[in-house]
Design an enzyme around this catalytic site. Structure first.
Site: not given
Ligand SMILES: Cc1ncc(COP(=O)(O)O)c(C=O)c1O
Lengths: 136, 411
Positions: B126, B203, B206, B229, B368
């Site tokens: 991401h 990370d 998910q 989430k 993203c």
């Molecule tokens: C794999 C992953 N990493 C990071 C994020 C970023 O999360 P946040 O926007 O809550 O900081 C997301 C969410 O969109 C994600 O799916």
């Protein structure tokens, strides 16, 4: 307690995929890129990553030739195709004056705020080309 | 031995989520965008309301009752999170989300790196696990390298091994990919990374919401995820770190609440986790997240995972039958509760607009992960992502609308 929140939308979802939109989407007019064009610009919609390239040749101030190379959804693609037909013969000032409503009129549909950006990408790309914004 | 799962009573579960009372144009909401954010149960919503109505006060400041209550509840939420992922005491830092957690790490860890050191991430990250590293590498003359993805959408472990050397100090990867759904084999990766004396960051945005995550078993050094989430409020997230590492690290944000003693020339920092929580934090967010986790625990995270697996299997096999569909990522056994796909000749936006007619909420974009989509030679994809309140009926409605979209565009 079940509450019913009525939300009337200002567009009819599927209704936007009318014959003319689908036709321009499948058969883009003035498709391509002009070699050594007087003006050219490439832009993208950061939300969805859709891309748009426009190239223009002028007779003095008037658009003589225009080509579009859209890579995106039906709305941005059809908008590019329809706009390309509209631009021929217009001068720069007239183009810079074109507004959101003009695009809606050309497309003949209403869109919600998320999709307006798709419809406006071609016009904003043309305007950036005319303003002399340069691609890096 | 086959594990026994309790199947979820979705009808009952749905009653906990007030948003599903809402109708738009007299139709139910079919929410299939849980990878982006999840809906909130009344247990969370009510606690937020209760906080503001009954015990709103700043934490760690007042001597009075209200402040004591809010402090205790906020601190307790750290413990609830800690227990949920099997962390030790004081290893849970609240941030505003995965993004901030990863930025904190990029900033703080890079303070100890030397010019020429290397950071390794994968090609399916991401943006929030890519851009911080990319930018910090530019600032500090570090080298950013990418682990390749195999054709089936898995992390290429041979490539990981090849790219490790004594200069690689940090390996940061997604536990579960938000585009491909790939679950990476962390227990295997952990050994490879630690044999190289590198730090392993996960990370887990998910993964933590959808499966049992035990940080001690995974033996990762750091792990980041977001409250919103997993049924919690927005603006609250978590950074887990091994205590001995967190103790050695410098803070990312300076200010009040993170200090022990301040003079005009020096500051002694507070102990963990407060050292990393400068300023008035998102108190109600933390408390809400604690409630969200208690709710998930009540249902059982294993039961939720199993429920999603069944939905994925069902959806995957049905979607595969659609002509000219392209599904990204591994087969249904190696993936978590999401599926990204494209149908030839129909842009994701146009699919999403037609689905929206039936209040079917999906994501249609690059999610993203722009470079990853470029790799697949597509601009974006349509993503459906499940949670505990979804049903096979939701999938059936999705399929019907997809058929409509195809009809409109293929006529
Ligand atoms: C794999 C992953 N990493 C990071 C994020 C970023 O999360 P946040 O926007 O809550 O900081 C997301 C969410 O969109 C994600 O799916």
């Amino acid at each position: 307690m079940k509450q019913e929140l009525k939300v009337d939308r200002d567009y009819v979802g599927e209704g936007i995929y009318r014959e003319n939109i689908l036709d321009h989407y499948k058969n883009v007019r003035n498709l391509g890129k002009i070699e050594n064009a007087d003006l050219e610009f490439h832009d993208l919609n950061p939300i969805c990553g859709d891309e748009m390239t426009v190239s223009l040749n002028f007779d003095q101030d008037k658009v003589r030739e225009v080509k579009v190379l859209p890579k995106g959804c039906a709305i941005s693609t059809a908008s590019a195709s329809i706009l390309s037909e509209e631009l021929k013969g217009k001068n720069k000032k007239e183009i810079m004056k074109m507004k959101t409503e003009d695009i809606f009129k050309l497309l003949g549909i209403k869109l919600n705020s998320m999709r307006i950006k798709c419809a406006l990408l071609p016009l904003s790309t043309v305007k950036k080309a005319i303003c002399g914004v340069k691609n890096e | 031995m086959k594990q026994e799962f309790e199947s979820l009573n979705v009808e009952e579960i749905k009653k906990d989520f007030p948003i599903f009372n809402r109708k738009i144009n007299s139709k139910d909401i079919i929410y299939l965008d849980n990878g982006a954010t999840t809906q909130k149960p009344k247990q969370v919503i009510n606690e937020i309301k209760k906080y503001y109505e009954e015990y709103n006060a700043n934490i760690h400041r007042g001597i009075y009752k209200l402040s004591e209550e809010s402090t205790l509840e906020y601190e307790k939420a750290h413990d609830v999170v800690g227990r949920f992922i099997n962390a030790k005491e004081n290893e849970i830092i609240f941030t505003k989300g995965t993004t901030e957690s990863l930025n904190l790490l990029a900033y703080s860890l890079s303070l100890d790196l030397q010019e020429g050191d290397e950071i390794l991430i994968s090609k399916m990250e991401h943006h929030s696990n890519l851009v911080p590293w990319q930018q910090i590498c530019k600032q500090k003359n570090l080298k950013l390298k990418y682990i390749e993805i195999t054709e089936d959408g898995l992390l290429d472990l041979d490539d990981l091994k090849n790219k490790l050397n004594e200069k690689v100090k940090i390996v940061s990867i997604a536990h579960v990919s938000n585009v491909l759904g790939t679950i990476s084999p962390i227990e295997e990766i952990e050994k490879i990374v630690h044999d190289n004396n590198s730090l392993l960051i996960l990370d887990a945005a998910q993964s933590v919401p959808h499966m049992k995550v035990d940080v001690k078993k995974l033996n990762c050094d750091f792990l980041a995820f977001s409250g919103h989430k997993m049924l919690g409020p927005t603006g609250i997230g978590v950074l887990y770190g091994k205590k001995e590492l967190l103790n050695r690290m410098k803070p990312f944000i300076y200010g009040g609440d993170m200090v022990r003693e301040v003079t005009y020339s020096e500051t002694r920092f507070n102990e963990l986790p407060w050292k990393f929580e400068a300023g008035t934090p998102n108190i109600v967010g933390g408390i809400g997240l604690g409630k969200a986790i208690e709710y998930l625990e009540k249902i059982g995270i294993d039961n939720i995972e199993n429920h999603e697996k069944e939905l994925i299997k069902y959806a995957y096999n049905k979607l595969r039958e659609i002509k000219d569909i392209e599904i990204y990522g591994p087969n249904e056994n190696l993936r978590s509760g999401l599926i990204s796909f494209n149908i030839k000749g129909i842009h994701g936006h146009d699919i999403a607009t037609i689905l929206d007619e039936e209040n079917i909420c999906v994501r249609a974009s690059h999610h993203c992960a722009m470079p990853l989509h470029k790799m697949f030679n597509v601009l974006g994809s349509v993503r459906i992502s499940f949670y505990l309140y979804n049903t096979k009926d939701d999938v059936d409605k999705l399929l019907l609308s997809l058929e409509r979209a195809i009809k409109i565009f293929r006529k």
